[in-house]
Design a protein around this motif. Structure first.
Motif, mmCIF file in Angstrom:
data_model
loop_
_atom_site.group_PDB
_atom_site.id
_atom_site.type_symbol
_atom_site.label_atom_id
_atom_site.label_comp_id
_atom_site.label_asym_id
_atom_site.label_seq_id
_atom_site.Cartn_x
_atom_site.Cartn_y
_atom_site.Cartn_z
ATOM 1 N N UNK A 14 0.853 -1.372 -0.040
ATOM 2 C CA UNK A 14 0.084 0.007 -0.190
ATOM 3 C C UNK A 14 0.889 1.262 -0.079
ATOM 4 N N UNK A 15 2.209 1.145 -0.100
ATOM 5 C CA UNK A 15 2.991 2.101 -0.057
ATOM 6 C C UNK A 15 2.818 3.275 -1.152
ATOM 7 N N UNK A 16 2.427 4.421 -0.706
ATOM 8 C CA UNK A 16 2.466 5.480 -1.954
ATOM 9 C C UNK A 16 3.620 6.185 -2.455
ATOM 10 N N UNK A 17 4.062 5.813 -3.901
ATOM 11 C CA UNK A 17 5.380 6.275 -4.237
ATOM 12 C C UNK A 17 5.003 7.720 -5.282
ATOM 13 N N UNK A 40 4.905 -0.027 -11.215
ATOM 14 C CA UNK A 40 3.704 -0.402 -11.597
ATOM 15 C C UNK A 40 3.357 -1.551 -11.947
ATOM 16 N N UNK A 41 4.321 -2.551 -12.526
ATOM 17 C CA UNK A 41 3.853 -3.799 -12.664
ATOM 18 C C UNK A 41 4.034 -4.543 -11.586
ATOM 19 N N UNK A 63 -3.811 2.484 -15.295
ATOM 20 C CA UNK A 63 -3.942 1.873 -14.141
ATOM 21 C C UNK A 63 -4.675 2.585 -13.180
ATOM 22 N N UNK A 64 -5.403 2.159 -12.321
ATOM 23 C CA UNK A 64 -6.161 2.801 -11.053
ATOM 24 C C UNK A 64 -5.145 3.050 -10.221
ATOM 25 N N UNK A 65 -4.029 2.382 -10.087
ATOM 26 C CA UNK A 65 -2.871 2.683 -9.261
ATOM 27 C C UNK A 65 -2.073 3.780 -9.808
#
Length: 377
Positions: A14-17, A40-41, A63-65
């Motif tokens: 869940x780390x946001x980079x 991303x992968x 990607x939603x992320x």
């Protein structure tokens, strides 16, 4: 591909980079592209702050992320830089790690920390390429990075050294393409090099370019050199150290005169390693890096953590930094078997061409980010 559920180094999935990118040119730009695509992968939450042209050139999958933050910043000073730092500042409370690629990008990212409470600041990682400390602009940028970064990854050793006293973690960056490209080959032949080191006929030469500073790696190397005869009295083994560092004079006066340990000039590192029967690679080396050792094609043992050993894959056994007995056994196994030494040498030489630098960079940075989170400022 990385495991979506268990990123390297204990980093949460869940780390946001947030990657701050001002150019895709050169070694620093290549790292940015490798990192963004790799993370991303891996299924991580990734944001990219960059100009639209850079985002287009990255050609990232939908990607939603993935989040895109438009900033006008380039890899040099411009009037809109204050606005860029403000934009980053406004997004910082929503991210855990900021990776700024390049000195100017890192200065903008560091300036964005201004006024943000410590509990809301992300950990700043900066990849820094060559710069002129004498330049007013570069010097000011470097000071901002020194005050705000948790980790600086320098594309060369002098750059990492520049930030060593001001940043919690300063080390060499793992690059796709070396900032100073070179192809290593010995200048002095094997026989002459061993003669210069006073290695007796019939003895085996084990060499390491470990930096000569106080730490587990140096202690283990010295203990190994001092007690190898006790471990294997049927073998004559000489340990050659080529590194520089503040403990070099201590090693010379306290260890080389009574034990089969010799010091070689850092400038002879390529010749010494090429003349060795076994090479010991570590995290903190001088005069050469992992790729350089691979080019020389010598049977190699890695003394270090899993992260240190990652570039070597299965081509070199890994020994924990404080495991003297383990290192002695690994050396003995290679010394006892010419076939095993030859196979290990070929495996190491192949590794420099077969390894996928993009994958290694993406994986290694997750370990860097975990460390940065421990030192956020």
């Amino acid at each position: 591909m990385l495991d979506d559920q268990a990123p390297q180094g204990g980093l949460s999935s869940d780390t946001r980079i947030l990657h701050v990118v001002t150019t895709l040119r050169g070694p620093v730009g290549e790292v940015a592209a490798d990192a963004i695509r790799g993370h991303l992968a891996a299924g991580l939450h990734v944001a990219v702050a960059a100009r639209r042209s850079i985002v287009r050139d990255l050609d990232l999958p939908a990607s939603p992320r993935l989040a895109i933050i438009a900033i006008p910043a380039r890899d040099h000073v411009q009037l809109s830089d204050a606005d860029t730092s403000l934009t980053l500042h406004q997004h910082y409370r929503h991210v855990d790690v900021v990776h700024a690629h390049g000195l100017h990008a890192a200065a903008l990212a560091g300036a964005g920390m201004t006024g943000l409470p410590a509990r809301l600041r992300p950990a700043l990682v900066a990849t820094v390429g060559r710069f002129r400390a004498s330049s007013v602009v570069d010097g000011a940028s470097a000071k901002i990075v020194g005050r705000t970064a948790a980790v600086v990854l320098g594309t060369t050793e002098p750059i990492a050294d520049h930030f060593a006293e001001t940043v919690p973690v300063a080390e060499r960056a793992r690059l796709h393409t070396a900032d100073v490209s070179r192809r290593l080959s010995p200048v002095v032949g094997r026989a002459r090099t061993r003669e210069n080191l006073d290695v007796p006929a019939g003895a085996f030469l084990v060499a390491s370019p470990q930096r000569l500073v106080d730490g587990d790696e140096l202690t283990t190397l010295l203990e190994t050199g001092m007690t190898m005869f006790d471990h294997r009295p049927d073998r004559r083994i000489v340990l050659a150290l080529t590194g520089t560092g503040r403990e070099r004079s201590t090693v010379e006066t306290s260890f080389t005169r009574r034990h089969p340990i010799v010091l070689a000039d850092e400038g002879a590192v390529t010749d010494v390693l090429a003349a060795a029967d076994v090479v010991i690679a570590t995290k903190d080396m001088t005069g050469i890096d992992a790729e350089g050792i691979m080019q020389l094609g010598r049977a190699t043992i890695v003394l270090g953590t899993e992260r240190t050993a990652r570039p070597w894959g299965d081509a070199a056994p890994r020994i924990d930094v404080a495991d003297t007995a383990g290192l002695q056994h690994a050396i003995a196994a290679l010394v006892d078997s010419p076939v095993q030494r030859t196979e290990a040498a070929f495996a190491v030489r192949r590794r420099v061409d077969d390894a996928d630098p993009a994958t290694l960079i993406a994986e290694d940075l997750l370990d860097v980010y975990a460390e940065a989170l421990e030192h956020r400022r």
